[in-house]
Design an enzyme around this catalytic site. Structure first.
Site, PDB file in Angstrom:
ATOM      1  N   LYS A 263       3.782  -0.571  17.429  1.00 25.41           N
ATOM      2  CA  LYS A 263       5.165  -0.088  17.429  1.00 25.41           C
ATOM      3  C   LYS A 263       5.142   1.407  17.166  1.00 25.41           C
ATOM      4  O   LYS A 263       4.118   1.954  16.721  1.00 25.41           O
ATOM      5  CB  LYS A 263       5.987  -0.815  16.357  1.00 25.41           C
ATOM      6  CG  LYS A 263       5.432  -0.696  14.942  1.00 25.41           C
ATOM      7  CD  LYS A 263       6.234  -1.531  13.961  1.00 25.41           C
ATOM      8  CE  LYS A 263       5.638  -1.456  12.545  1.00 25.41           C
ATOM      9  NZ  LYS A 263       6.416  -2.273  11.585  1.00 25.41           N
TER      10      LYS A 263
ATOM     11  N   ASP B 102      -2.887   1.781  11.296  1.00 30.35           N
ATOM     12  CA  ASP B 102      -2.437   0.592  10.564  1.00 30.35           C
ATOM     13  C   ASP B 102      -2.900  -0.704  11.225  1.00 30.35           C
ATOM     14  O   ASP B 102      -2.148  -1.381  11.925  1.00 30.35           O
ATOM     15  CB  ASP B 102      -0.919   0.585  10.409  1.00 30.35           C
ATOM     16  CG  ASP B 102      -0.470  -0.371   9.309  1.00 30.35           C
ATOM     17  OD1 ASP B 102      -1.329  -1.105   8.775  1.00 30.35           O
ATOM     18  OD2 ASP B 102       0.724  -0.392   8.966  1.00 30.35           O
TER      19      ASP B 102
ATOM     20  N   THR C  72       6.328  -7.246  13.888  1.00 31.81           N
ATOM     21  CA  THR C  72       7.704  -6.817  13.673  1.00 31.81           C
ATOM     22  C   THR C  72       8.582  -7.459  14.729  1.00 31.81           C
ATOM     23  O   THR C  72       8.224  -7.480  15.922  1.00 31.81           O
ATOM     24  CB  THR C  72       7.800  -5.282  13.755  1.00 31.81           C
ATOM     25  OG1 THR C  72       6.887  -4.718  12.801  1.00 31.81           O
ATOM     26  CG2 THR C  72       9.207  -4.797  13.460  1.00 31.81           C
TER      27      THR C  72
ATOM     28  N   GLU D 124       6.198   3.237  14.829  1.00 30.96           N
ATOM     29  CA  GLU D 124       5.843   3.627  13.459  1.00 30.96           C
ATOM     30  C   GLU D 124       4.335   3.686  13.250  1.00 30.96           C
ATOM     31  O   GLU D 124       3.863   4.390  12.351  1.00 30.96           O
ATOM     32  CB  GLU D 124       6.449   2.638  12.443  1.00 30.96           C
ATOM     33  CG  GLU D 124       7.950   2.719  12.310  1.00 30.96           C
ATOM     34  CD  GLU D 124       8.677   1.809  13.273  1.00 30.96           C
ATOM     35  OE1 GLU D 124       9.845   1.461  13.003  1.00 30.96           O
ATOM     36  OE2 GLU D 124       8.085   1.427  14.309  1.00 30.96           O
ATOM     37  N   ASN D 125       3.581   2.950  14.058  1.00 34.57           N
ATOM     38  CA  ASN D 125       2.123   2.933  13.927  1.00 34.57           C
ATOM     39  C   ASN D 125       1.430   3.799  14.977  1.00 34.57           C
ATOM     40  O   ASN D 125       0.216   3.720  15.140  1.00 34.57           O
ATOM     41  CB  ASN D 125       1.606   1.491  14.005  1.00 34.57           C
ATOM     42  CG  ASN D 125       2.021   0.664  12.807  1.00 34.57           C
ATOM     43  OD1 ASN D 125       2.243   1.201  11.727  1.00 34.57           O
ATOM     44  ND2 ASN D 125       2.153  -0.637  12.989  1.00 34.57           N
TER      45      ASN D 125
ATOM     46  N   SER E 161       0.824  -1.210   0.000  1.00 32.15           N
ATOM     47  CA  SER E 161       0.000   0.000   0.000  1.00 32.15           C
ATOM     48  C   SER E 161       0.854   1.254   0.000  1.00 32.15           C
ATOM     49  O   SER E 161       2.049   1.216   0.286  1.00 32.15           O
ATOM     50  CB  SER E 161      -0.930   0.010   1.222  1.00 32.15           C
ATOM     51  OG  SER E 161      -0.163   0.049   2.418  1.00 32.15           O
TER      52      SER E 161
END
Length: 458
Positions: free
Chosen positions: A219, A235, A255, A221-222, A105
């Site tokens: 995490k 996400d 992850t 990043e999300n 995506s």
């Protein structure tokens, strides 16, 4: 007089003989010899259009509203949409820069043509999802966001629609970026900042789990930040919506640095797995590094299974106790993961000494503390400075205007099926006179945009 058969004649005849073949009629010439090659037959390459033309699972079309014939009121402007289903389409947005990219995506900044409001549009390419057999992730994320709509700590879903090339999720824009970028820029977070953001994550997790949704890839990043620098969890593509009394999921996702021991040992995740990831996040916010990390994912997993980590000097003592009660090998014993009324339920987590300064009733209305570094400080720690263009910064440092590195790249070095980071997605202003052949995902999107422009100019 009949001529003697040559070696070539015998060879041609032998090449068509099989165990179940019938004797050939006398006087008939042997059939022409089939052309043989050293490789097996190859299927012609599939284009994005041919893949998109294949019917997709009915539940995706039903859940994304692609086949609904009746018009409905659009949430964009409260008016009837021009599309038959009442859903928005590409023509309703002006697309801008790329906000992020995933394996299947791309997330684009999009401005509503109706009222100028900005959104983040997650574009999931059917050609990639189909190839990786990940079509189910679209309905999973859509269902999770629908179920979680309304909480201030989770990105809101406004619309979901699709065209023949892609699925689109129109979600709330978190304009201040990822928590990971903040940690990387500052080096670490102060104890006050960590308390504030950890409390918001706890509150959002409690709500998420009450709706029977597991994130499974929590995490930094999300964890996004909105205009007021408040947390927005995003996400849910690898999330799990628990149904029919399910308490766990059995898919290997996530992850490496944040995966819980039960996933590695039993191949299962539960709501408690999100609290393990939360413990890893608190550790990373304060220390500026991973709790579990090694030279490879395998070695990282060995440390996780042994719960092998250590605190750096100066790590806040109350935060240390919190992390130790979260990074527990036995999933049911983690703080926050217990049933209501037990010593480790979500209320017990909120009552931990680390959260003493937090006023839970005004958590989402109180102003966020200023972003500042804590245990680890980087030289360039100005929270207002954003390092978007590392290449430009390097050129400024070395005083070079030449972007060429002297390397001649092979023509096939670029993956033709990976979306171009700078590709223009969405209808553009002004008609186009050509319609390129559709072969790859980015070509498909470009083709779709140009057809929309042609229709709108008629």
């Amino acid at each position: 007089m009949p001529r003697e058969p040559t070696l070539g004649d015998l060879s041609r005849n032998a090449s068509v003989i099989s165990a179940d073949s019938e004797p050939e009629a006398e006087g008939l010439a042997p059939p022409p010899r089939r052309i043989r090659t050293f490789s097996g037959p190859r299927s012609p390459p599939r284009s994005a259009a041919s893949i998109a033309a294949r019917p997709h699972p009915a539940h995706l079309s039903r859940e994304l509203g692609y086949e609904e014939p009746a018009p409905s009121t659009s949430l964009l402007n409260g008016k009837r949409s021009s599309t038959p289903s009442g859903k928005p389409s590409l023509r309703d947005f002006q697309f801008g820069k790329t906000l992020g990219e995933g394996a299947y995506s791309t997330v684009k900044l999009a401005t509503s043509r109706a009222d100028g409001k900005q959104y983040a549009v997650k574009i999931m390419f059917k050609v990639h999802l189909d190839r990786a057999r990940k079509l189910k992730t679209v309905s999973t994320e859509h269902k999770a966001l629908q179920r979680l709509n309304g909480h201030p700590g989770i990105v809101a879903l406004y619309h979901a629609f699709q065209d023949e090339f892609s699925f689109y999720l129109v979600i709330e824009l978190a304009a201040k970026g990822e928590m990971q970028s903040v940690i990387s820029r500052l080096g670490s977070l102060s104890t006050r900042c960590t308390q504030y953001y950890a409390a918001q994550i706890v509150d959002a997790l409690e709500y998420m789990h009450s709706k029977d949704v597991i994130h499974r890839d929590l995490k930094p990043e999300n964890l996004l930040l909105d205009d007021a620098f408040r947390i927005k969890i995003a996400d849910f593509g690898t999330g799990k919506v628990l149904e029919n009394g399910d308490q766990r999921a059995t898919t290997f996702v996530g992850t490496a640095q944040y995966q819980a021991p039960e996933l590695l040992e039993l191949n299962e995740t539960t709501k408690s797995s999100d609290y393990w990831a939360f413990g890893c996040i608190v550790y990373q916010m304060i220390s500026g590094r991973f709790a579990f990390n090694s030279l490879s994912d395998y070695l990282t997993w060995q440390k996780i299974k042994k719960v092998e980590y250590e605190f750096p000097n100066g790590f806040d003592e109350q935060a240390k106790d919190l992390v130790q009660n979260l990074l527990v090998h036995d999933a049911p014993k983690r703080l926050g993961a217990g049933p209501p009324g037990t010593p480790n339920d979500p209320n017990a987590l909120k009552s931990h000494a680390f959260f003493t300064p937090i006023v839970w009733t005004s958590l989402w209305t109180d102003p966020a503390p200023p972003l500042e570094a804590g245990l680890v400080k980087k030289e360039h720690s100005d929270s207002e400075k954003v390092w978007d263009d590392i290449g430009a910064a390097w050129d400024e440092l070395v005083g070079s205007d030449d972007d060429s590195d002297g390397i001649e790249w092979a023509a096939d070095a670029k993956d033709p099926l990976r979306p171009n980071r700078n590709s223009d997605i969405g209808p553009r202003d002004g008609p186009s006179s050509s319609s390129p052949r559709v072969e790859h995902a980015e070509d498909a999107l470009q083709h779709s945009m140009e057809r929309l422009d042609i229709r709108s100019s008629r």
